[in-house]
Design an enzyme around this catalytic site. Structure first.
Site, PDB file in Angstrom:
ATOM      1  N   TYR A 161       0.938  -1.285  -0.036  1.00  0.00           N
ATOM      2  CA  TYR A 161      -0.042  -0.078  -0.087  1.00  0.00           C
ATOM      3  C   TYR A 161       0.756   1.392   0.036  1.00  0.00           C
ATOM      4  O   TYR A 161       0.483   2.376   0.402  1.00  0.00           O
ATOM      5  CB  TYR A 161      -0.965   0.130   1.044  1.00  0.00           C
ATOM      6  CG  TYR A 161      -1.838  -1.257   1.048  1.00  0.00           C
ATOM      7  CD1 TYR A 161      -2.945  -1.124   0.353  1.00  0.00           C
ATOM      8  CD2 TYR A 161      -1.789  -2.354   2.041  1.00  0.00           C
ATOM      9  CE1 TYR A 161      -3.985  -2.079   0.222  1.00  0.00           C
ATOM     10  CE2 TYR A 161      -2.641  -3.404   1.873  1.00  0.00           C
ATOM     11  CZ  TYR A 161      -3.816  -3.407   1.035  1.00  0.00           C
ATOM     12  OH  TYR A 161      -4.657  -4.314   0.744  1.00  0.00           O
TER      13      TYR A 161
ATOM     14  N   ASP B 158      -1.569  -8.856   9.461  1.00  0.00           N
ATOM     15  CA  ASP B 158      -0.607  -9.651   8.473  1.00  0.00           C
ATOM     16  C   ASP B 158       0.072  -8.633   7.771  1.00  0.00           C
ATOM     17  O   ASP B 158      -0.390  -8.147   6.757  1.00  0.00           O
ATOM     18  CB  ASP B 158      -1.528 -10.392   7.536  1.00  0.00           C
ATOM     19  CG  ASP B 158      -1.765 -11.958   7.834  1.00  0.00           C
ATOM     20  OD1 ASP B 158      -1.091 -12.673   8.641  1.00  0.00           O
ATOM     21  OD2 ASP B 158      -2.697 -12.193   6.794  1.00  0.00           O
TER      22      ASP B 158
ATOM     23  N   TYR C 189     -11.592  -0.679  -0.379  1.00  0.00           N
ATOM     24  CA  TYR C 189     -11.509  -0.306   0.791  1.00  0.00           C
ATOM     25  C   TYR C 189     -10.323   0.339   1.135  1.00  0.00           C
ATOM     26  O   TYR C 189      -9.925   1.084   2.162  1.00  0.00           O
ATOM     27  CB  TYR C 189     -11.691  -1.215   1.908  1.00  0.00           C
ATOM     28  CG  TYR C 189     -10.496  -2.140   2.422  1.00  0.00           C
ATOM     29  CD1 TYR C 189     -10.064  -3.266   1.780  1.00  0.00           C
ATOM     30  CD2 TYR C 189      -9.937  -1.879   3.682  1.00  0.00           C
ATOM     31  CE1 TYR C 189      -9.225  -3.789   2.106  1.00  0.00           C
ATOM     32  CE2 TYR C 189      -8.876  -2.519   4.126  1.00  0.00           C
ATOM     33  CZ  TYR C 189      -8.386  -3.881   3.501  1.00  0.00           C
ATOM     34  OH  TYR C 189      -7.410  -4.407   3.864  1.00  0.00           O
ATOM     35  N   ARG C 190      -9.202   0.273   0.387  1.00  0.00           N
ATOM     36  CA  ARG C 190      -7.873   0.660   0.708  1.00  0.00           C
ATOM     37  C   ARG C 190      -7.050   0.535  -0.623  1.00  0.00           C
ATOM     38  O   ARG C 190      -7.443  -0.440  -1.120  1.00  0.00           O
ATOM     39  CB  ARG C 190      -7.160  -0.196   1.652  1.00  0.00           C
ATOM     40  CG  ARG C 190      -5.798   0.106   2.251  1.00  0.00           C
ATOM     41  CD  ARG C 190      -5.649  -0.879   3.386  1.00  0.00           C
ATOM     42  NE  ARG C 190      -4.307  -1.036   3.969  1.00  0.00           N
ATOM     43  CZ  ARG C 190      -3.876  -1.700   4.910  1.00  0.00           C
ATOM     44  NH1 ARG C 190      -4.621  -2.883   5.056  1.00  0.00           N
ATOM     45  NH2 ARG C 190      -2.771  -1.540   5.239  1.00  0.00           N
TER      46      ARG C 190
ATOM     47  N   HIS D 293       3.961  -7.284  -4.320  1.00  0.00           N
ATOM     48  CA  HIS D 293       2.616  -7.365  -4.982  1.00  0.00           C
ATOM     49  C   HIS D 293       1.726  -6.196  -4.685  1.00  0.00           C
ATOM     50  O   HIS D 293       1.811  -5.428  -3.809  1.00  0.00           O
ATOM     51  CB  HIS D 293       1.827  -8.728  -4.526  1.00  0.00           C
ATOM     52  CG  HIS D 293       1.992  -8.687  -2.824  1.00  0.00           C
ATOM     53  ND1 HIS D 293       2.774  -9.385  -2.095  1.00  0.00           N
ATOM     54  CD2 HIS D 293       1.290  -7.885  -2.030  1.00  0.00           C
ATOM     55  CE1 HIS D 293       2.663  -9.217  -0.914  1.00  0.00           C
ATOM     56  NE2 HIS D 293       1.480  -8.182  -0.715  1.00  0.00           N
TER      57      HIS D 293
END
Ligand code: ADP
Length: 541
Positions: free
Chosen positions: A91, A150, A486-487, A403
């Protein structure tokens, strides 16, 4: 050294000199070797012109130092990008959304300010990691748990701001929902406390979320209106015991009663832990594992396998079409009753349902249990096990470099799961792409599933570019069906925000109106979650 956009080299030199005066020369980083540490190792633009880079970094040690830095940055209009531990891989990592921003690295602010066993809450600084808080609690033998994501190497504060989630019970597994009280430094250096923290000498800052008047906490989560220097959390009082297991149903069509029952159990509070849908028949008994050899043989026949053939195969080999983990935490008689009640409900809905049951576990965990438990996050134990997924191994000699996740929120219903799978399977076929992993939904947040698709990040711009294009098409396709993310990673923040377009982007306009008011020079985390300050919005209103 790169310059922040819109800042002259003379001004930037002066700013860095002043930063040094605040934090000491050793905590201002300008060399290429140092700023390279703030690159996002999972950037899907790695090595390309669009990759986001920091121009410099500064690491304060106190709220007062953060205030002083922000005052200087505000005076010279230097874009700043606060991070907590910067381990938000997938992210954005530690890299700023706007290239050339100065990373405000808060790792040194790593004090655990309060942990109350009696009120099951904590107050921490940004640099406190999940490992730090977990160790503190365990070393002091406090009867408390922290819900961990996680992997568990990041910070409770950074993860909550990103609206990350974990695995234990509600509301704790929704990390933002479990926050209670913020201290925030604004772009002009002013410091604000939210909730009860606005009351000098408040006795309930970490117990009562609202305080008085409009609740402003929300603008700081997935937002860019302030530097959060303290955050309170509700923790779980250590439960007496745990019972876990799994419900298994044999037929494809059983998904409807399975999901409806899961939703009922969640909405009545009987099941408050994270769950997910699994298909041991299609995807193996280990999440992400290979399908059973017999299933593979059936699928590889010309024309593939019908649902009936797969069901028959599953019935003959004791492989359910669907299953879902069930986890209960609490006093032994209560969790026994919850599990029995859940079983009754599943059997009433699907008479052929079967159950797996794990042995009862009592808490506290011994050190051995905490170290060896198969699924540490379910017991509030931070770990780095997630990095084992797809790691280098004899069967995987060339792992990916990272990823990104595409993760739209869909309703908790079998119809939505089937529709989502159909829509994306058809799209992937048409586009000639195949994302990573098992496309089965997870319920990190109550009442909904997130349907997660992964895309590899590699050190090959052509592959990354193609995956970025696919990701963007998926955002649009999902939005056409009423599913939103959501993100997301910085590369896709604008696209996702653009999809939340009700009334000609009224929400984004509101966010940017607030942004302009709170940070008129637009220096804080420009572009985060698609919210841009006025001078960087171009022609967009
Ligand atoms: P973690 O500590 O869990 O690794 P990060 O530091 O990577 O989390 O934070 C994730 C994102 O949240 C950052 O990229 C940044 O935009 C935002 N963020 C993190 N900490 C703060 C903070 N203290 N104040 C404001 N924004 C923050």
């Amino acid at each position: 050294m790169a310059l922040p956009p819109g800042v002259s080299s003379t001004d930037f030199a002066e700013v860095l000199r002043q930063f040094q005066g605040v934090v000491g020369a050793e905590w201002v980083f300008t060399s290429d070797a140092d700023t390279a540490l703030y690159r996002d190792a999972y950037s899907p633009m790695w090595g390309e012109e669009d990759e986001r880079h920091a121009s410099a970094a500064v690491a304060p040690n106190s709220t007062e130092q953060v205030q002083a830095i922000m005052r200087i940055a505000n005076q010279y209009h230097v874009p700043m990008y606060p991070i907590s531990t910067g381990r938000n891989l997938g992210y954005g990592g530690a890299a700023p959304v706007l290239s050339g921003s100065v990373v405000l690295d808060l790792k040194r602010m790593n004090r655990i300010l309060e942990v109350s066993e009696r009120n099951a809450c904590a107050l921490v600084e940004p640099g406190v990691s999940y490992f730090d808080l977990y160790r503190y609690i365990r070393q002091n033998k406090l009867k408390l748990w922290v819900d961990v994501p996680d992997p568990g190497w990041g910070s409770p504060l950074g993860n909550a701001l990103e609206r990350g989630a974990g695995y234990t019970t509600s509301p704790f597994r929704d990390h933002w929902a479990a926050h209670c009280g913020l201290e925030v430094v604004l772009a002009n250096g002013d410091v604000v406390r939210t909730g009860m923290g606005a009351l000098p000498g408040a006795k309930t800052w970490q117990q009562f979320q609202y305080g008085y008047g409009p609740s402003v906490d929300g603008i700081f989560s997935q937002g860019n209106c302030g530097v959060v220097t303290k955050m309170g959390f509700w923790l779980l009082a250590e439960p007496e015991a745990y019972r876990g297991g799994r419900v298994r149903v044999p037929r494809y069509a059983d998904l409807t009663p399975l999901v409806d029952t899961l939703a009922y159990l969640m909405n009545t509070g009987v099941l408050s832990s994270m769950t997910r849908l699994e298909s041991p028949l299609l995807f193996g008994t280990v999440i992400g594992g290979p399908p059973d050899a017999g299933v593979q043989a059936l699928m590889s026949r010309a024309g593939g396998a019908t649902n009936e053939q797969l069901e028959q195969y599953g019935l003959a080999h004791n492989l359910p079409y669907w299953s879902a983990p069930l986890r209960f935490y609490g006093p032994v008689p209560v969790i026994n009753a919850q599990f029995e009640y859940a079983k009754q409900k599943f059997l009433a809905a699907v008479p052929s349902a079967t159950f797996e049951e794990e042995p009862l576990i009592r808490f506290p965990l011994t050190d051995e249990q905490a170290g060896e438990t198969l699924d540490p996050a379910s017991f509030g134990v931070p770990s780095l096990l997630a990095f084992g997924m797809g790691a280098r191994s004899p069967t995987n000699p060339t792992p990916f470099d990272g990823h990104v996740w595409f993760s739209p929120v869909i309703p908790m219903s079998a119809e939505a799961v089937f529709e989502c799978q159909k829509v994306f399977t058809e799209a992937f076929k048409e586009w000639g792409v195949q994302p990573l992993g098992v496309p089965l939904p997870q319920s990190y947040h109550p009442r909904t599933f997130v349907q997660i698709y992964g895309f590899p990040v590699v050190r090959d711009p052509a592959v990354n570019k193609k995956n970025r294009e696919t990701f963007r098409r998926m955002i649009k396709l999902a939005a056409d069906h009423g599913w939103g993310e959501y993100r997301t990673a910085p590369a896709f923040m604008d696209d996702c925000m653009a999809a939340y377009s009700f009334n000609d982007h009224a929400l984004r306009r509101l966010h940017e109106t607030i942004k302009d008011a709170v940070d008129p020079n637009g220096i804080l985390s420009a572009g985060r979650y698609g919210i841009w300050p006025k001078h960087l919005r171009g022609n967009r209103t």
